[in-house]
Scaffold this active site. Structure first.
Site, PDB file in Angstrom:
ATOM      1  CG  ASP A   1      -3.195   1.616  -2.035  1.00 21.85           C
ATOM      2  OD1 ASP A   1      -4.367   1.502  -2.432  1.00 21.85           O
ATOM      3  OD2 ASP A   1      -2.803   1.139  -0.966  1.00 21.85           O
TER       4      ASP A   1
ATOM      5  CG  HIS B   1      -5.137  -1.848  -1.088  1.00 22.36           C
ATOM      6  ND1 HIS B   1      -5.421  -0.752  -0.298  1.00 22.36           N
ATOM      7  CD2 HIS B   1      -6.093  -2.775  -0.789  1.00 22.36           C
ATOM      8  CE1 HIS B   1      -6.505  -1.022   0.430  1.00 22.36           C
ATOM      9  NE2 HIS B   1      -6.923  -2.230   0.144  1.00 22.36           N
TER      10      HIS B   1
ATOM     11  CD  GLU C   1      -0.909   1.418   4.529  1.00 17.90           C
ATOM     12  OE1 GLU C   1      -0.488   2.274   3.715  1.00 17.90           O
ATOM     13  OE2 GLU C   1      -2.100   1.089   4.627  1.00 17.90           O
TER      14      GLU C   1
ATOM     15  CB  THR D   1       0.682   6.368   3.973  1.00 21.15           C
ATOM     16  OG1 THR D   1       1.588   7.339   3.405  1.00 21.15           O
ATOM     17  CG2 THR D   1       1.483   5.233   4.619  1.00 21.15           C
TER      18      THR D   1
ATOM     19  CG  HIS E   1      -1.606  -1.139   1.634  1.00 21.28           C
ATOM     20  ND1 HIS E   1      -2.965  -1.260   1.448  1.00 21.28           N
ATOM     21  CD2 HIS E   1      -1.217  -2.306   2.222  1.00 21.28           C
ATOM     22  CE1 HIS E   1      -3.380  -2.433   1.894  1.00 21.28           C
ATOM     23  NE2 HIS E   1      -2.333  -3.086   2.361  1.00 21.28           N
TER      24      HIS E   1
END
Length: 203
Positions: free
Chosen positions: A118, A108, A70, A7, A5
């Site tokens: 993302d 993701h 992340e 953020t 991912h």
């Protein structure tokens, strides 16, 4: 599997605060700052709430079957060199520790193409693939219907336009316009080389 991912926040500190706040109902196993700093927020064997609604192959509860990472990035530009070094080191450890094949390192947007973007078109998937930490097409000749091959590779049922956008963001980031023969060839190659779970089933 591993789900990557970004953020989409102003800083790693802001992301860390959100990921550790009970009121937001979101968490991940690891956060990597732009400077390469690594935070572990959830034990690898425990469930983190990073993936949300979506699927990969036959896995619809991705949170229960994945490690979420992340990356401190706003989604509008390249990822920092120090961050990528840390990510590569972490991925190598995770894939060995959990016997995860590189085709099960996904973004993701791959598992939720209708609602997520993302890690986006700026993420360097070829760099990871060159180190055996993800997969990338090799230019092999292949044929097949785009949506059929997408399912074989692992993509979920989704709006065709959203799925094409997610696929291109990862595998053909400079492509634009309508679905073309190169899209079909690349997806068919991925399906042939990396059928989800080795072709044993979508689960």
């Amino acid at each position: 599997m591993v789900v990557l991912h970004y953020t989409a926040m102003q800083s790693a500190a802001e992301a860390l605060e959100r990921l550790c706040s009970a009121e937001h109902d979101v968490s991940c196993h690891y956060l990597i700052g732009a400077d390469g700093t690594l935070w572990q927020l959830v034990r690898e064997a425990e469930r983190a709430w990073h993936a949300g609604q979506g699927s990969w192959g036959g896995v619809s509860d991705v949170n229960s079957r994945s490690i979420g990472i992340e990356l401190d990035n706003r989604g509008k530009g390249s990822f920092a060199a120090a961050q990528l070094v840390t990510l590569e080191r972490l991925l190598a450890e995770l894939l060995e520790r959990w016997s995860i094949p590189p085709e099960r390192v996904i973004g993701h947007q791959d598992m939720a193409p209708e609602r997520k973007q993302d890690p986006g078109r700026y993420f360097p998937w070829p760099r990871l693939a060159a180190k055996g930490l993800a997969v990338w097409p090799e230019g092999r000749a292949a044929k097949g219907r785009f949506l059929d091959c997408a399912r074989i590779f692992g993509y979920p049922e989704a709006d065709a336009g959203s799925l094409l956008a997610a696929f291109r963001a990862r595998f053909r980031p400079v492509a634009a316009g309508r679905l073309c023969e190169e899209d079909r060839r690349v997806m068919a190659e991925l399906a042939a080389r990396f059928p989800v779970d080795g072709g044993a089933g979508r689960g």
